[in-house]
Every structure is written in structure tokens, then in C-alpha cells.
Design an enzyme around this catalytic site. Sequence first.
Site, short mmCIF file in Angstrom:
data_model
loop_
_atom_site.label_atom_id
_atom_site.label_comp_id
_atom_site.label_asym_id
_atom_site.label_seq_id
_atom_site.Cartn_x
_atom_site.Cartn_y
_atom_site.Cartn_z
N TYR A 57 0.93 -1.07 -0.20
CA TYR A 57 0.05 0.15 -0.20
C TYR A 57 0.96 1.25 -0.15
CZ TYR A 57 -3.86 -3.23 1.44
OH TYR A 57 -4.72 -4.32 1.54
N LEU A 216 -17.40 -2.03 3.24
CA LEU A 216 -18.30 -0.99 2.70
C LEU A 216 -18.24 -0.86 1.27
CD1 LEU A 216 -17.75 1.58 5.56
CD2 LEU A 216 -19.58 -0.27 5.45
N GLY A 217 -17.99 -1.81 0.76
CA GLY A 217 -18.03 -1.59 -0.85
C GLY A 217 -17.04 -0.64 -1.29
N PHE A 220 -18.77 2.64 -1.17
CA PHE A 220 -20.07 2.87 -1.94
C PHE A 220 -21.24 2.66 -0.97
CE2 PHE A 220 -23.82 1.08 -3.69
CZ PHE A 220 -24.31 1.97 -4.53
#
Length: 331
Positions: A57, A216-217, A220
Site C-alpha cells: 500500500y 463497505l464496498g 459505496f
Amino acid sequence: MTLPIRSLGELDVPAIGFGAMVLSPGMYGEIDDERAVDALKASIDAGGTFIDTSDAYGDDGHNERVVGRAIRGNDEITVATKFGLKLAEDAEPHPLKVGFAFEELLVNAEPQYIRGYAENSLRNLGIDAIDLYYLHFPDPQVPIEDSVGAMAKLVAEGKVRHLGVSNVTPSELRRAYSVHPIAAVQTEWSMWRPVDPQLLETARELGVGVVPWSPLGAGFLTGTVQQLGADDFRNNAPRFDSESLAANNASYGALQALAADLGLTRSQLALAWLLHQDPAVVPIPGSRTPAHIVENLAAADITLHPDTLARIDAVLARIKPVGATLLQDAR
């Protein structure tokens, strides 16, 4: 805030963790290190002391270094990190077809490199041992038993306390566990994308905890994503192109009324729903906003009545998302 504790194998952690990926530039747009550290400290202060990162990351271990800065001197933190996507200089890149938004990833989980990956992460994080060390993606050119065998040596040496695997099939999870106990398996799982039922069944059988990434998608399911900036990682996912996003916002709007009826935010509803799927589930939402972080962590104390869960599942059964997620129909 004191969060309920859940078990990932023999590792006890707060019921909701913090996914730090969003705190590096190029993920959800630009961010400076001060804001990133403030977000991490907000999570820690609110009881979100289980922090998930990866050596891949950000550039050159950026995300791990930010996490290390935020947790310095705090012995109450549980740190999970991953390896396999940031390759050693002399490591051969192994293409992995995962159905990812950009078609393939380059990985290397050959045993001879794994100690070096872990030692780099320890330096970045500024800690003596990694609490939970994941294979980020299985290497198609290396038997997972060989990778986990090298990881097990790190446990014996005290550099790592518990092992995990991420983005694996049920068979790969079982094979990994045959070499060394696996505390947790990470997989994409949310109201946005269902879990592989066989993976969940295998994890339950083996006593392996399940850590949903992107619970949380990719933001989204917060109900706040209307469009993306040019430098946002989510542009790689077809579900976030302008036409698909508009259609998905319309179809998932049914959850807004349900959340409001329960006195919850959409994020809290999505996280509480996940927590009710299995007692060994520990989602790791990420956010850059302290108020949203505290709001997410509060979902750990929400109890959903069986009738409410049935209502949620009925709504989800009627929704047909448009477009592929970040990791779609993998292997």
C-alpha cells in the site's frame, strides 16, 4: 469506547478493525501523512486497535510507515500486514489472473524472499513482531504449502505471532492450514459482494476467523459516493464508472430507508449486518474522517433482531449490482 472482542483463531481482536489502505495517496485520492496519522489515532482512541496494512500500500512501504508512526509507543495495538505484491529486487514477477479490474497482478511468494519481506515490514512499522502476517495473494507458481512453511519459520523465530492468508480458495485455505494453524482468512465480502459460501464453511470447520476487506464496498455502501476523482483507485472497477454508479446508487437506495428506520447510518447497517453473519467475522473498514471512523466502530455494539436481518436479506435479494467489483469472479 470499548469494543467487543472476537477471536481470529487464537488471536483476540476488537470486533471491528481499521483498514489503513485508504491512508496512502493514489487509493482514494490524495492525502497527507498528518491527516493519515490523525485518522489512525482517532481509530485507536475509539477502541479500533486492530489495524490492517500491507507492504504494497503506497510507494516503498508508505502505508506501513504511517501506521508505525501512529502506533509508536503503544503496546495495545494489534497489527496485521501482508506480503507478496511488493517484490524483492531480484524476485521474478509471477502473473496472477484474478479477474481483478486491471486483469492481472504480479506476485512472488517464493520461500527465500519471505523473511526479507517480513523484516522490511518490521522496520517500516517500528515493531518487534507482526501480530498477524498474511500472504496477500497466493502465488500461482509456488505451492501455498511452501509459502506458509516459510511463514511458519517466522513464527518459530518470534518475528510473527499468527499467520493469515488472503484472497484464497477454500482448497488453498485448507492446504495452508495443513502446514500451520491459520488465524484468519481475508476475503472481499459486503452487501456489495457476497462471500464464497464454501470458503466460509471451510473457515468455520477449521476455526479460522474471517476478515472481510472492503466491507463497505470500497466506500459505496456509505451512500456518499457520487463521483470519483481522476487519481482514485476505484476508477479501475466497472461498478464505479459514472453510468454504473448512478444505477447502483438508485438500486441500493432501498437500504437508506431501512437504515433510517433503524436509526442507523448506512455504514453502520452494512457493518452490523456483516457482524451478524458469523461470530468469527471481523470487518476492517477504512476511512480518513475521524467522525466516520467512530461511527463505523459503533456498529460493533449494534444488535439486529432476526426479523430485521430477514428484512435486510430480502432487500439485498432484489438488488442486482451493475458492473464488476475490484475483485470479480476470482480464479
